[in-house]
Structures are given as C-alpha cells and as structure tokens.
Design a protein around this motif. Structure first.
Motif, PDB file in Angstrom:
ATOM      1  N   SER A  65       0.821  -1.213   0.000  1.00 26.56           N
ATOM      2  CA  SER A  65       0.000   0.000   0.000  1.00 26.56           C
ATOM      3  C   SER A  65       0.851   1.257   0.000  1.00 26.56           C
ATOM      4  CB  SER A  65      -0.930   0.004   1.226  1.00 26.56           C
ATOM      5  OG  SER A  65      -0.170  -0.097   2.418  1.00 26.56           O
ATOM      6  N   GLN A  66       2.063   1.168   0.530  1.00 29.15           N
ATOM      7  CA  GLN A  66       2.975   2.308   0.578  1.00 29.15           C
ATOM      8  C   GLN A  66       4.380   1.829   0.254  1.00 29.15           C
ATOM      9  OE1 GLN A  66       2.169   5.460   1.041  1.00 29.15           O
ATOM     10  NE2 GLN A  66       4.228   6.311   1.049  1.00 29.15           N
ATOM     11  N   GLU A  71       9.814  -1.906   2.468  1.00 26.98           N
ATOM     12  CA  GLU A  71       9.199  -2.744   1.441  1.00 26.98           C
ATOM     13  C   GLU A  71      10.207  -3.115   0.357  1.00 26.98           C
ATOM     14  OE1 GLU A  71       6.394  -4.163   1.363  1.00 26.98           O
ATOM     15  OE2 GLU A  71       5.259  -3.155   2.956  1.00 26.98           O
ATOM     16  N   GLY A 195       1.737  -0.265 -10.187  1.00 27.77           N
ATOM     17  CA  GLY A 195       1.864   0.735  -9.136  1.00 27.77           C
ATOM     18  C   GLY A 195       2.667   1.954  -9.532  1.00 27.77           C
TER      19      GLY A 195
END
Length: 476
Positions: A65-66, A71, A195
C-alpha cells in the motif's frame, strides 16, 4: 531408469491403492468411457496425486500500500534468495555476475535524487512539444526537481524493451490526442497494475470548442477511470494553435495579426507538484518495480534450466507408459503400471523443481483431477486424435495396442507438461512442510491449456513417428 524401479513395492502399492479407491469412488461411471477412460483418468489423477500437498505460491507479490525502504528491502531479499537458488542450478558464473551487479545497483538507491519523468505516446500527439514546454518551465525557475525523458512509443505488447524502459521512470506521462485507442487503454491498464505513477494527458485540447473539450475529457475519463484516478487524467495544450487577433483603430480600421498563446499546462503542473511532494515514495516504488523485474528474469532462468532437465524425464516416462499399455494383456496390470509410471514422473519432476510433496490428501486430489478430466473430455479426445492420426501412418503395430500405447504416451506427455507449468508457478524460494489443499481449479486450467496447445494434428503425428522410430530401432 531415473529411479523408476528403485522402490517398486512403494510405487506400485500407491498405484494399486489409488486405482482401487477410484473404482470404489467413481463406480460405474468409468464404464461410460471404456477401458481407456479407466486408466486415462488414473494417469493424470495419480500424476497430481503427489501434488495434493502443494498450492503454488503466486510468483507476483502483491503490491504494498505504501512504497518505502522497508518494502524495497523485502523485495531485494526475495531477489537474493532467488539468486541463491539459481546458483545451485547453473555452473555459469557470467549470468550470476550480471544479476548480482544489477542487485547491487538497486541496493544503492538514493531517495534524495531528482525524480525522472518519462513522456510516451503515439506519433503526432505532441510529445516533443510537451517535453520542450516542460523543460522551458523548469528553466524558468520551477521548484520541481525532475529529469525529463522523451521516450519512444511502447503501446504494442511486443514492445517489451521499450515498456521496460518506460517503467524505469518515477512518473510516466502517457500523451494522447483524444478518445483512447485500444492500445492506449491496454497500456494504461498494464502500467496501473505495476503501481507506477501514471498521468494520462490529453494534448491539443485547444483544437476543440470548450463544450466539446468537456465531452471528450469526460469520455477519456470514463474509459480510463477503472484503472486510473480521475484527477490524473488531464487536458492540456503544449503548443496551442495560433489565433487571429483583431485590433480596432481610432479611424475605424481593423488590423489583423496572429499570435501563439502560451502553453496551457496549469493542471499538469499542479498535479506534478503534488506528486513531487511524495518524491521518496515514488523513487522507492521505482526500485521496487526494478527488483520485481530482476527477480522475474532470475526465475525465468531457473525455470529454463529446470525445464531442460525435466523434458527428457517426461519423454522417458511417456515411452515407458506406452510400452506398458501396449505390451500388457491384462487391463488391471495395465492400469497399475501406468499409474506407477506417473507417480514416479511426479516424484522426479518434484525433485527437479525442489518441491516438497505430500501424500496426505492423495485420495481427494486423485478424485478431484479425475472428475476434472471427465468434465474436460480429455481422455476421449486424446483417443480420437491418436486413432485418426494412426489411419494416416503405416505403423506396424496391432491397431488396438497401438492406440492404447500411443494414447498412454500422449496423456503422460500432457500430464508432464502440465506439472512443469504448475511447478513453475510455485515460489522457488518457499519452504514449507505443511500440506494444504490442492488448487484443483488452477491445475485444471493448466491441463486444459497444455492439452489445447498439444492437440494439433502435426504434434500427434510427430509422436507416432517417434514411436515408430523408437520401437522399430529396438526391434532391429
């Protein structure tokens, strides 16, 4: 013989128990398909039997999500583990070194660097004019820290290299000149799925009256909004058309001239300012995409090497199955022999693909796949294909035995290729010993796809010629 007879009691015992259970579970339904229906179902049912304890781990990791350093580090760890697997599969150091260098470059990501802004689109939509207008805006003291790249069109699916270049941009501007074409909408969908920050820019909007501008922009948004936020679909005029200016003088004369309005980029500049405020996240997102792409290339190499080792195993198994079906006069022993060959095939392929296989849900897996094959009608179709092809080949076998043996080879070939496809979908770095339910729907889809690919008449005839050459050579 690749372990075919290393554990004969275990292998044949599993085949016998599987056959008896299938008879008990499906009962008289087998008679609808004849002798071929019985052993044909067991061939692939037993082939996925050992697979019942493994659900393929999706190779494409879900997008976070971010995007941030944490990540990205997880994504890089997955690359490192895949490299470790590749190192066990190959003796070639050059490929490993190339992958390692790219990994090290990703590890050096600097979130403080300027953003990269890529501009792409079809020819004659005003890409170059937009790039020049943006560069001029930056030169006049804009607060944006971006590097603008004029990219070639990457609208066609075969433009793999061009699309990969476009995906390296932190922000991608797709320029269009009106209602979206199918190729443009397809690119929007593909980019949005990764994304990547994407802006869909309708250029040359000044060529239409204001009321038409609203209608066209509305249609573009309606087309793209399933994949892209509405505030990232913009109307601009990078190089407005000259307009006629009339000047009325005191003597009532009219002086006419033309002038070129300045570029209309206000909505685009505002959107870029907003995105620039989240620059670190955009940079980490780019590194994340690059890490996923790198891992995909590594996995492709791993699967290529494993497939090279797996295909000879499948070919050997298909001819063992053919010989067993052709030469065995007792149908029940024919069933057991064919089942045993395919159990061993699964074991050998599982070893090549480093998958931990379980027998805990063997009955459920065998029954599920047997019913799938019945619904797909693959057993009957395979027999029809072989029978039709045999009529056109001067093969020196007894017709019935040839059909039975070649159909066994054909179905074993399909089962092996399907298992390869299934294993290649598994995460090559996953380590688990816990059995889970077989993904029957996924495997059925693979079997159907592989069968459709290999049902061509030329393929079946090629199989028959191979059989003739193989057994003729052995007879001689």
């Amino acid at each position: 013989m690749l372990g075919i007879v290393k554990q004969p009691i275990l292998v044949f015992g599993l085949g016998a128990s599987g056959a008896l259970w299938l008879f008990d579970s499906l009962g008289n339904r087998f008679t609808d398909f004849g002798d071929w229906g019985v052993w044909g179902l067991i061939i692939v049912g037993i082939a996925v039997w050992r697979l019942g304890g493994r659900r393929p781990v999706p190779s494409a990791d879900p997008l976070p999500s971010q995007f941030n350093r944490a990540e990205v580090e997880q994504a890089l760890n997955r690359v490192r583990r895949s490299l470790e697997v590749l190192a066990t599969e190959t003796d070639t150091s050059s490929a490993l070194e190339g992958f390692q260098e790219r990994l090290e470059a990703l590890e050096q990501t600097d979130e403080r660097r300027p953003l990269t802004l890529g501009v792409t689109g079809r020819k004659a939509v005003g890409k170059t004019a937009l790039v020049q207008a943006l560069q001029k805006q930056l030169a006049q003291g804009s607060t944006l820290e971006v590097q603008i790249q004029d990219l070639p069109s990457c609208l066609q699916r075969e433009d793999v290299a061009l699309l990969a270049e476009a995906r390296q941009a932190d922000i991608l501007l797709l320029v269009t000149d009106g209602d979206l074409r199918e190729s443009e909408l397809d690119l929007v969908q593909r980019i949005a799925a990764t994304g990547q920050a994407l802006l869909l820019v309708w250029n040359q909007s000044d060529r239409h009256p204001p009321e038409q501008q609203a209608q066209i922009l509305g249609r573009i948004r309606q087309q793209a909004e399933p994949y892209l936020r509405g505030d990232r679909i913009l109307a601009i005029a990078a190089a407005p058309s000259p307009i006629e200016v009339r000047q009325y003088k005191t003597d009532n004369s009219i002086e006419t001239s033309t002038t070129t309005p300045p570029p209309e980029l206000a909505s685009l500049s505002e959107c870029l300012e907003t995105l620039h405020g989240d620059a670190p996240s955009l940079i980490w997102a780019t590194t994340y995409r690059a890490a996923r792409s790198l891992r995909a290339e590594i996995r492709q190499d791993i699967n290529r090497l494993r497939r090279q080792r797996a295909l000879p195993v499948i070919r050997q198994s298909q001819w063992i199955a053919a010989a067993a079906a052709f030469g065995n006069p007792v149908p029940s022993l024919d069933l057991l022999a064919t089942a045993a060959v395919n159990v061993q095939l699964v074991m050998n392929l599982g070893k090549i693909y480093q998958q931990k296989l379980s027998l805990e849900q063997a009955k459920v897996a065998a029954k599920t796949l047997a019913e799938v094959l019945v619904k797909l009608g693959l057993v009957e179709v395979s027999t029809q294909l072989v029978t039709a092809a045999l009529k056109q080949n001067p093969i020196t076998f007894v017709a019935g035995g040839a059909t039975q043996g070649l159909s066994a080879a054909y179905l074993t070939h399909i089962a092996g290729l399907s298992l390869i496809e299934y294993f290649e979908d598994c995460d090559e770095t996953a380590q688990t010993s816990q059995a889970v339910a077989l993904n029957g729907e996924r495997f059925a889809s693979i079997v159907k796809q592989v069968f459709e690919t290999n049902r061509r008449k030329t393929f079946v005839q090629s199989l028959i010629r191979q059989a003739g050459d193989r057994f003729a050579t052995k007879t001689a």
